[in-house]
Design an enzyme around this catalytic site. Structure first.
Site, PDB file in Angstrom:
ATOM      1  N   ASN A  62       0.866  -1.173   0.000  1.00 55.98           N
ATOM      2  CA  ASN A  62       0.000   0.000   0.000  1.00 55.98           C
ATOM      3  C   ASN A  62       0.908   1.231   0.000  1.00 55.98           C
ATOM      4  OD1 ASN A  62      -1.780   2.057   0.492  1.00 55.98           O
ATOM      5  ND2 ASN A  62      -2.327   1.411   2.575  1.00 55.98           N
ATOM      6  N   TRP A  63       1.081   1.808  -1.189  1.00 57.95           N
ATOM      7  CA  TRP A  63       2.016   2.933  -1.311  1.00 57.95           C
ATOM      8  C   TRP A  63       1.467   4.230  -0.718  1.00 57.95           C
ATOM      9  CZ3 TRP A  63       4.110   2.338  -7.051  1.00 57.95           C
ATOM     10  CH2 TRP A  63       4.955   1.233  -7.097  1.00 57.95           C
ATOM     11  N   LYS A  64       0.203   4.224  -0.319  1.00 60.56           N
ATOM     12  CA  LYS A  64      -0.447   5.425   0.223  1.00 60.56           C
ATOM     13  C   LYS A  64      -0.202   6.613  -0.711  1.00 60.56           C
ATOM     14  CE  LYS A  64      -0.235   3.448   4.770  1.00 60.56           C
ATOM     15  NZ  LYS A  64      -0.251   3.638   6.195  1.00 60.56           N
ATOM     16  N   HIS A  83      -9.715   1.700   4.754  1.00 63.12           N
ATOM     17  CA  HIS A  83      -8.460   1.921   5.486  1.00 63.12           C
ATOM     18  C   HIS A  83      -8.680   2.970   6.586  1.00 63.12           C
ATOM     19  CE1 HIS A  83      -4.348   2.974   6.422  1.00 63.12           C
ATOM     20  NE2 HIS A  83      -3.989   1.835   5.841  1.00 63.12           N
ATOM     21  N   GLU A  92      -5.805  -4.291  10.869  1.00 57.76           N
ATOM     22  CA  GLU A  92      -4.756  -3.293  11.069  1.00 57.76           C
ATOM     23  C   GLU A  92      -5.071  -2.472  12.316  1.00 57.76           C
ATOM     24  OE1 GLU A  92      -2.671  -2.309   7.074  1.00 57.76           O
ATOM     25  OE2 GLU A  92      -4.373  -0.991   7.286  1.00 57.76           O
ATOM     26  N   GLY A 134       2.237   2.474  10.932  1.00 62.20           N
ATOM     27  CA  GLY A 134       3.292   3.476  10.806  1.00 62.20           C
ATOM     28  C   GLY A 134       3.985   3.830  12.111  1.00 62.20           C
ATOM     29  N   SER A 162       3.015  -1.811  10.556  1.00 63.16           N
ATOM     30  CA  SER A 162       4.468  -1.860  10.801  1.00 63.16           C
ATOM     31  C   SER A 162       5.116  -3.207  10.474  1.00 63.16           C
ATOM     32  CB  SER A 162       4.775  -1.460  12.254  1.00 63.16           C
ATOM     33  OG  SER A 162       4.375  -0.131  12.484  1.00 63.16           O
ATOM     34  N   GLY A 182       2.598  -0.881   4.437  1.00 63.10           N
ATOM     35  CA  GLY A 182       2.665   0.536   4.066  1.00 63.10           C
ATOM     36  C   GLY A 182       4.108   1.000   3.930  1.00 63.10           C
TER      37      GLY A 182
HETATM   38  P1  PGA Z   1       2.469   0.539   7.790  1.00 61.24           P
HETATM   39  O1  PGA Z   1       1.054   0.781   7.112  1.00 61.24           O
HETATM   40  O2  PGA Z   1       3.045  -0.736   7.232  1.00 61.24           O
HETATM   41  O3  PGA Z   1       3.279   1.740   7.448  1.00 61.24           O
HETATM   42  O4  PGA Z   1       2.226   0.431   9.265  1.00 61.24           O
HETATM   43  C1  PGA Z   1       0.182  -0.298   6.897  1.00 61.24           C
HETATM   44  C2  PGA Z   1      -1.111   0.217   6.306  1.00 61.24           C
HETATM   45  O5  PGA Z   1      -1.554   1.299   6.694  1.00 61.24           O
HETATM   46  O6  PGA Z   1      -1.698  -0.435   5.428  1.00 61.24           O
END
Ligand code: PGA
Length: 244
Positions: A7-9, A88, A162, A168, A204, A225
């Site tokens: 998920n590149w956001k 999300h 999640e 994050g 994470s 992410g």
């Molecule tokens: P993260 O994000 O790996 O940076 O914690 C995961 C997500 O939000 O899908």
């Protein structure tokens, strides 16, 4: 089979660095969900991964419609997208997306033949109250998010658990707690007659912790992410999962 979804956001990718196919086993399906404007470029350059989108609009009228700023399921289909991330926590927070809206998106996307990656997860205040509070919170999300979903779609439903506090933050949930949540969800969905779905974890995940998180066969994959933005890092994750 493990589903590893990037998920590149809203990060700007360097798509060229993704071109070269990493070596990974047949036990893996790699999916990349870029921001909308980069979907075409990823399709052109990255042959080894399937395509995902990070959102979709809740309506899809034939020929389009007057919905400024929105992207329809049909548009995503024409770009070759097969997975759609829905609900999300960042969409819930910044776009004020409710469970009712999420349900509309889920129903529409399933009907259109997409694989839906439905994100659920509790905030820290709920987690601090213990597992029963977490269970109630997640069940309340699922009850609405998956409302009226027919059992025939079960193979296209991926629940990404999640915990919001793990996203994050560098803090992952423990494998034991993740399995506990997976059991809770499995039981709940079998009572709701939806039955067996795929269960992913997100929050994470990186090359150092992915092995212990995905070791159990009950965990079907990860939504990643931060550690999916750089090709090098994501490819390392794929190689660790290959050895599982
Ligand atoms: P993260 O994000 O790996 O940076 O914690 C995961 C997500 O939000 O899908």
């Amino acid at each position: 089979m493990k589903f590893i979804i990037a998920n590149w956001k809203m990060h700007i990718p360097n798509v060229k660095t993704w071109k070269q196919k990493p070596s990974f086993g047949k036990n893996i399906r790699a999916v990349i969900a870029p921001p909308f404007p980069f979907i075409g470029e990823v399709k052109k350059n990255v042959s080894w991964a399937e395509l995902g989108a990070q959102d979709v609009f809740s309506k899809d009228p034939v020929g389009g419609g007057s919905f400024t700023g929105e992207v329809s399921a049909s548009m995503l289909r024409s770009l070759g997208v097969s997975y759609i991330i829905i609900g999300h926590s960042e969409k819930r927070k910044y776009s004020k997306e409710t469970d009712e809206i999420i349900n509309k998106k889920v129903l529409l996307s399933l009907k259109k033949g997409f694989k839906v990656v439905l994100c659920i997860g509790e905030p820290l205040t709920i987690r601090a109250k213990g597992i029963l509070a977490v269970e109630n919170f997640l069940k309340n999300q699922l009850k609405v998010d998956l409302g009226k979903v027919a059992v025939r779609f079960q193979n296209n439903i991926y629940i990404a658990y999640e915990p919001i506090w793990a996203i994050g933050s560098g803090k992952t949930d423990s494998p034991k707690d993740i399995l506990e949540v997976s059991d809770i969800i499995e039981k709940f969905l079998s009572r709701k007659k939806i039955g067996k779905i795929k269960f992913l974890y997100g929050g994470s995940v990186d090359e150092n912790n992915v092995e212990k998180i995905l070791k159990s066969e009950k965990i079907d994959g990860a939504l990643i992410g931060s550690s999916s933005v750089e090709a090098k890092e994501f490819k390392k994750i794929l190689s660790v999962v290959s050895r599982l």
